[in-house]
Write a protein that holds these residues in place. Structure first.
Motif, PDB file in Angstrom:
ATOM      1  N   ALA A 105      57.121  -3.679 140.116  1.00 30.08           N
ATOM      2  CA  ALA A 105      56.831  -2.898 138.909  1.00 30.08           C
ATOM      3  C   ALA A 105      58.061  -2.761 138.016  1.00 30.08           C
ATOM      4  N   ILE A 106      59.231  -2.655 138.622  1.00 32.74           N
ATOM      5  CA  ILE A 106      60.465  -2.496 137.853  1.00 32.74           C
ATOM      6  C   ILE A 106      60.937  -3.819 137.261  1.00 32.74           C
ATOM      7  N   LEU A 107      60.824  -4.906 138.045  1.00 29.28           N
ATOM      8  CA  LEU A 107      61.305  -6.206 137.576  1.00 29.28           C
ATOM      9  C   LEU A 107      60.311  -6.916 136.668  1.00 29.28           C
ATOM     10  N   TYR A 108      59.015  -6.626 136.845  1.00 25.03           N
ATOM     11  CA  TYR A 108      57.971  -7.300 136.064  1.00 25.03           C
ATOM     12  C   TYR A 108      56.998  -6.267 135.486  1.00 25.03           C
ATOM     13  N   PRO A 109      57.490  -5.325 134.699  1.00 26.34           N
ATOM     14  CA  PRO A 109      56.641  -4.208 134.245  1.00 26.34           C
ATOM     15  C   PRO A 109      55.437  -4.656 133.421  1.00 26.34           C
ATOM     16  N   HIS A 110      55.560  -5.772 132.714  1.00 26.83           N
ATOM     17  CA  HIS A 110      54.461  -6.257 131.871  1.00 26.83           C
ATOM     18  C   HIS A 110      53.295  -6.790 132.699  1.00 26.83           C
ATOM     19  N   ARG A 111      53.504  -6.963 134.019  1.00 28.41           N
ATOM     20  CA  ARG A 111      52.442  -7.500 134.878  1.00 28.41           C
ATOM     21  C   ARG A 111      51.634  -6.400 135.567  1.00 28.41           C
ATOM     22  N   ILE A 112      52.032  -5.135 135.372  1.00 28.21           N
ATOM     23  CA  ILE A 112      51.452  -4.036 136.146  1.00 28.21           C
ATOM     24  C   ILE A 112      50.598  -3.130 135.279  1.00 28.21           C
ATOM     25  N   ARG A 113      49.382  -2.829 135.744  1.00 28.37           N
ATOM     26  CA  ARG A 113      48.537  -1.840 135.085  1.00 28.37           C
ATOM     27  C   ARG A 113      48.716  -0.475 135.750  1.00 28.37           C
ATOM     28  N   LYS A 114      48.469  -0.404 137.071  1.00 27.85           N
ATOM     29  CA  LYS A 114      48.608   0.844 137.811  1.00 27.85           C
ATOM     30  C   LYS A 114      49.341   0.573 139.122  1.00 27.85           C
ATOM     31  N   LEU A 115      50.049   1.599 139.593  1.00 29.77           N
ATOM     32  CA  LEU A 115      50.877   1.478 140.795  1.00 29.77           C
ATOM     33  C   LEU A 115      50.564   2.626 141.747  1.00 29.77           C
ATOM     34  N   ILE A 116      50.276   2.282 143.005  1.00 31.24           N
ATOM     35  CA  ILE A 116      50.013   3.284 144.047  1.00 31.24           C
ATOM     36  C   ILE A 116      51.056   3.122 145.139  1.00 31.24           C
ATOM     37  N   LEU A 117      51.775   4.198 145.433  1.00 30.40           N
ATOM     38  CA  LEU A 117      52.826   4.169 146.449  1.00 30.40           C
ATOM     39  C   LEU A 117      52.467   5.133 147.575  1.00 30.40           C
ATOM     40  N   GLU A 118      52.191   4.578 148.746  1.00 30.20           N
ATOM     41  CA  GLU A 118      51.871   5.373 149.931  1.00 30.20           C
ATOM     42  C   GLU A 118      53.111   5.469 150.813  1.00 30.20           C
ATOM     43  N   SER A 119      53.628   6.679 150.981  1.00 33.30           N
ATOM     44  CA  SER A 119      54.769   6.914 151.872  1.00 33.30           C
ATOM     45  C   SER A 119      55.898   5.933 151.572  1.00 33.30           C
TER      46      SER A 119
ATOM     47  N   ASP B 257      58.400 -14.340 144.671  1.00 42.86           N
ATOM     48  CA  ASP B 257      57.389 -15.151 145.357  1.00 42.86           C
ATOM     49  C   ASP B 257      55.981 -14.673 145.030  1.00 42.86           C
ATOM     50  N   LEU B 258      55.785 -13.358 145.065  1.00 45.48           N
ATOM     51  CA  LEU B 258      54.447 -12.819 144.831  1.00 45.48           C
ATOM     52  C   LEU B 258      54.002 -13.003 143.378  1.00 45.48           C
ATOM     53  N   ILE B 259      54.930 -12.880 142.459  1.00 37.11           N
ATOM     54  CA  ILE B 259      54.612 -13.146 141.055  1.00 37.11           C
ATOM     55  C   ILE B 259      54.226 -14.618 140.882  1.00 37.11           C
ATOM     56  N   PHE B 260      54.929 -15.508 141.577  1.00 37.59           N
ATOM     57  CA  PHE B 260      54.612 -16.935 141.516  1.00 37.59           C
ATOM     58  C   PHE B 260      53.203 -17.199 142.053  1.00 37.59           C
ATOM     59  N   ILE B 261      52.852 -16.501 143.141  1.00 34.29           N
ATOM     60  CA  ILE B 261      51.507 -16.640 143.703  1.00 34.29           C
ATOM     61  C   ILE B 261      50.459 -16.181 142.697  1.00 34.29           C
TER      62      ILE B 261
ATOM     63  N   GLU C 193      47.192 -12.549 135.434  1.00 35.95           N
ATOM     64  CA  GLU C 193      48.249 -12.086 134.537  1.00 35.95           C
ATOM     65  C   GLU C 193      48.672 -10.659 134.864  1.00 35.95           C
ATOM     66  N   LYS C 194      47.691  -9.753 134.975  1.00 36.58           N
ATOM     67  CA  LYS C 194      48.020  -8.343 135.162  1.00 36.58           C
ATOM     68  C   LYS C 194      47.305  -7.813 136.398  1.00 36.58           C
ATOM     69  N   ILE C 195      47.965  -6.890 137.106  1.00 39.72           N
ATOM     70  CA  ILE C 195      47.442  -6.410 138.386  1.00 39.72           C
ATOM     71  C   ILE C 195      47.652  -4.910 138.548  1.00 39.72           C
ATOM     72  N   ASP C 196      46.892  -4.373 139.498  1.00 41.51           N
ATOM     73  CA  ASP C 196      47.223  -3.087 140.105  1.00 41.51           C
ATOM     74  C   ASP C 196      47.945  -3.406 141.410  1.00 41.51           C
TER      75      ASP C 196
ATOM     76  N   PRO D 229      42.271  -7.363 139.462  1.00 42.13           N
ATOM     77  CA  PRO D 229      43.047  -7.723 140.651  1.00 42.13           C
ATOM     78  C   PRO D 229      43.885  -6.557 141.203  1.00 42.13           C
ATOM     79  N   LEU D 230      43.857  -6.423 142.519  1.00 42.03           N
ATOM     80  CA  LEU D 230      44.643  -5.427 143.243  1.00 42.03           C
ATOM     81  C   LEU D 230      45.478  -6.150 144.291  1.00 42.03           C
ATOM     82  N   LEU D 231      46.783  -5.898 144.286  1.00 37.88           N
ATOM     83  CA  LEU D 231      47.706  -6.508 145.240  1.00 37.88           C
ATOM     84  C   LEU D 231      48.144  -5.446 146.248  1.00 37.88           C
ATOM     85  N   PRO D 232      47.535  -5.391 147.440  1.00 40.38           N
ATOM     86  CA  PRO D 232      47.942  -4.419 148.462  1.00 40.38           C
ATOM     87  C   PRO D 232      49.036  -5.015 149.361  1.00 40.38           C
ATOM     88  N   LEU D 233      50.093  -4.253 149.589  1.00 34.24           N
ATOM     89  CA  LEU D 233      51.250  -4.735 150.347  1.00 34.24           C
ATOM     90  C   LEU D 233      51.460  -3.866 151.587  1.00 34.24           C
TER      91      LEU D 233
END
Length: 266
Positions: A104-118, A75-79, A86-89, A20-24
């Protein structure tokens, strides 16, 4: 797909198969920011693409607290829980990058990889945050008084997006139409609740992140290049890529290159 999260109905687009990938998306954007990448990223990832509250087809809330960064992260974690993920990028652009970092900071156990654009971790001092809240409040008043079309005219003209002037006219027209499809109330509440001045500063928390992080900035976006350079020093497992010839919205200005970079990292 419509998903109720803590009493608020979110619009969520889903495509692809794989991890799973969650793009925001960023401020004034919506889920359509990322759907053009489904044919590429969908080969290796299952994309869960929400309209962030205040944008797109997600339900508006009159409660400004529902727009706060921590509340939207919850909200997004609830979704994700509702979808039994369970775990996402996570991939976040600009405002969406600040939200991705918050998750990523509040729910670190839910994150595999993090991409930050600008993206940024927020403003360091309370004085900076107060000044930014004042400016965002003025912008919200501007939307209220002059309407969304006048605001989009203003937003498109800020120096941050000057490199997008070179885009083909049909592309600029599509981006403008999408921005105008948002509601005045939604953008006002987003500014007041999720603006850089309204969120906590995460600078001191960056060193706690143990996941792999990819920072992506555009060569012409000097402010966010400086922020990324500073962030890299705090993060344990971070790499930073600068894309030549573009500014803040790399996924728009260099779509194919950005798509490949994300695929390679994931």
């Amino acid at each position: 797909m419509q998903v109720n999260s803590n009493g608020l109905t979110y619009n969520v687009e889903v495509c692809g198969e794989g991890f799973p990938l969650l793009p925001l998306h960023g401020f004034t954007g919506d889920s359509s920011t990322w759907t053009p990448f489904c044919p590429v990223w969908g080969k290796h990832s299952r994309l869960i693409i929400p309209d962030i509250v205040g944008h797109g087809q997600t339900e508006l809330s009159e409660d400004i607290n529902r727009y706060k960064m921590e509340a939207v992260a919850a909200d997004l974690i609830f979704i994700l829980d509702r979808l039994e993920i369970e775990k996402i990028d996570i991939l976040g652009y600009s405002m969406g990058g600040r939200l991705a970092l918050t998750i990523a900071i509040l729910y670190p156990h839910r994150i595999r990889k993090l991409i930050l654009e600008s993206a940024s971790p927020g403003l360091v001092t309370e004085e900076e945050r107060i000044m930014r809240r004042m400016k965002d409040g003025e912008l919200a008043n501007f939307i209220n008084e002059h309407g969304i079309e006048a605001f989009v005219d203003y937003w498109e003209a800020i120096p941050l997006f000057s490199s997008m002037d070179a885009l083909p006219e049909p592309m600029k027209d599509r981006i403008r139409a999408q921005r105008l499809s948002n509601s005045s109330k939604g953008l006002m509440n987003s500014l007041l609740g999720m603006g850089t001045g309204a969120q906590p500063s995460w600078w001191e928390k960056l060193q706690l992140l143990s996941c792999e992080v990819l920072l992506v900035t555009g060569e012409k976006d000097e402010k966010f290049c400086r922020i990324a350079e500073k962030m890299q020093k705090y993060l344990k497992k971070a790499s930073w890529i600068v894309i030549n010839g573009c500014g803040h919205a790399i996924h728009v200005e260099q779509k194919e290159k950005f798509g490949t970079i994300v695929s390679d990292f994931l």
